[in-house]
Design an enzyme around this catalytic site. Structure first.
Site, short mmCIF file in Angstrom:
data_model
loop_
_atom_site.label_atom_id
_atom_site.label_comp_id
_atom_site.label_asym_id
_atom_site.label_seq_id
_atom_site.Cartn_x
_atom_site.Cartn_y
_atom_site.Cartn_z
N ARG A 149 0.42 -9.25 13.62
CA ARG A 149 -0.24 -8.24 12.76
C ARG A 149 -1.13 -8.91 11.71
O ARG A 149 -2.20 -8.42 11.38
CB ARG A 149 0.82 -7.35 12.10
N ARG A 178 11.84 -1.70 10.54
CA ARG A 178 10.81 -1.27 11.47
C ARG A 178 10.76 -2.21 12.67
O ARG A 178 10.93 -3.41 12.51
CB ARG A 178 9.45 -1.27 10.77
N ARG A 217 12.03 -6.03 4.51
CA ARG A 217 11.75 -4.62 4.26
C ARG A 217 12.70 -3.73 5.07
O ARG A 217 12.98 -3.98 6.22
CB ARG A 217 10.30 -4.35 4.66
N LYS A 273 0.84 -1.21 0.00
CA LYS A 273 0.00 0.00 0.00
C LYS A 273 0.87 1.26 0.00
O LYS A 273 0.59 2.21 -0.73
CB LYS A 273 -0.93 0.02 1.23
P1 AMP Z 1 1.15 0.32 9.26
O1 AMP Z 1 2.36 1.14 8.95
O2 AMP Z 1 -0.06 0.77 8.49
O3 AMP Z 1 1.41 -1.15 9.11
O4 AMP Z 1 0.82 0.59 10.80
C1 AMP Z 1 1.74 0.25 11.82
C2 AMP Z 1 1.02 0.12 13.16
O5 AMP Z 1 0.40 1.36 13.50
C3 AMP Z 1 -0.10 -0.90 13.19
O6 AMP Z 1 0.36 -2.22 13.43
C4 AMP Z 1 -0.95 -0.36 14.35
O7 AMP Z 1 -0.35 -0.64 15.61
C5 AMP Z 1 -0.85 1.14 14.13
N1 AMP Z 1 -1.92 1.61 13.22
C6 AMP Z 1 -1.77 2.18 11.99
N2 AMP Z 1 -2.95 2.48 11.45
C7 AMP Z 1 -3.89 2.11 12.36
C8 AMP Z 1 -5.32 2.13 12.38
N3 AMP Z 1 -6.04 2.62 11.33
N4 AMP Z 1 -5.94 1.65 13.49
C9 AMP Z 1 -5.26 1.17 14.53
N5 AMP Z 1 -3.92 1.09 14.57
C10 AMP Z 1 -3.23 1.56 13.50
#
Ligand code: AMP
Length: 215
Positions: A173, A162, A129, A14
């Site tokens: 996740r 990360r 990554r 994404k």
């Molecule tokens: P991402 O970079 O989108 O994979 O997000 C990394 C982490 O941020 C996720 O594993 C959640 O802990 C938190 N996070 C990001 N977006 C959301 C969301 N819309 N709702 C809840 N937690 C989020």
């Protein structure tokens, strides 16, 4: 006009595809993950709260995330189009988004794009990554390596992994994705603006598939 929601598991691509869409169409990317990681970096109250959840691969509470997105969508640069990357992730978030778009912002979503990638591929993508600690550029040790190991091609910054891209956290996740986020597919299928896209293969080919839909 493109007002898009990007759905898909962690590691679906994404972020990579959003960067390409931003360049091509001059719209803004709203990545809740990036916003939270910046908050963690800055040591703010939000960052302190979010870090606990993120490090464990859990979702940050809905009310916190919804507040962040609402204030971001109110900013002027969203008027020319936006991509929501990583939001919504739960049904309450999707309902809150519908509500704020309709009743407060008077904006309609134009595309909901769901990037499909099988779990087996996700693990390989996420463990390999790397991202630049300075400019955020994305790399992969096997599929998109930097010219010099550990150094960003674009700005010379240090490439880091990360915190949540470790095998155990990735498993959590993915579990959260299947339990709480995948059901958004059915939620949005009713809208008539939902599109499934094959998220496997060369990122350029995936981008072509997306462009076919949004152009
Ligand atoms: P991402 O970079 O989108 O994979 O997000 C990394 C982490 O941020 C996720 O594993 C959640 O802990 C938190 N996070 C990001 N977006 C959301 C969301 N819309 N709702 C809840 N937690 C989020």
């Amino acid at each position: 006009m493109i007002n898009m929601v990007f759905l898909g598991p962690p590691g679906a691509g994404k972020g990579t595809q959003s960067t390409k869409l931003v360049e091509e169409f001059g719209i803004v990317q709203i990545s809740t993950g990036d916003i939270l990681r910046n908050a963690v970096k800055s040591g703010s109250e939000l960052g302190k709260l979010a870090k606990k959840y993120m490090d464990e691969g859990k979702l940050v509470p809905d009310n916190v995330i919804i507040g962040i997105v609402k204030s971001r969508l109110q900013q002027d640069d969203c008027k020319n189009g936006f991509i929501l990357d990583g939001f919504p992730r739960t049904i309450p978030q999707a309902e809150a988004l519908d509500d704020m778009l309709k009743n407060e912002l008077n904006i309609e979503l134009t595309h909901i794009i769901n990037l499909n990638v099988p779990d087996e591929l996700i693990m390989e993508r996420l463990t390999g990554r790397r991202s630049c600690s300075k400019c955020g550029a994305a790399f992969h040790i096997k599929y998109n390596p930097s010219k010099k190991e550990g150094i960003c091609d674009l700005c010379g910054g240090e490439l880091i992994q990360r915190n949540d891209d470790k095998e155990e956290t990735i498993k959590k996740r993915l579990d959260v994705y299947h339990k709480q986020t995948a059901q958004l597919q059915d939620y949005y299928k009713r809208s008539g603006k939902y599109f499934d896209v094959d998220g496997t293969g060369d990122p350029e080919d995936i981008f072509e598939r997306i462009k076919e839909i949004v152009k």
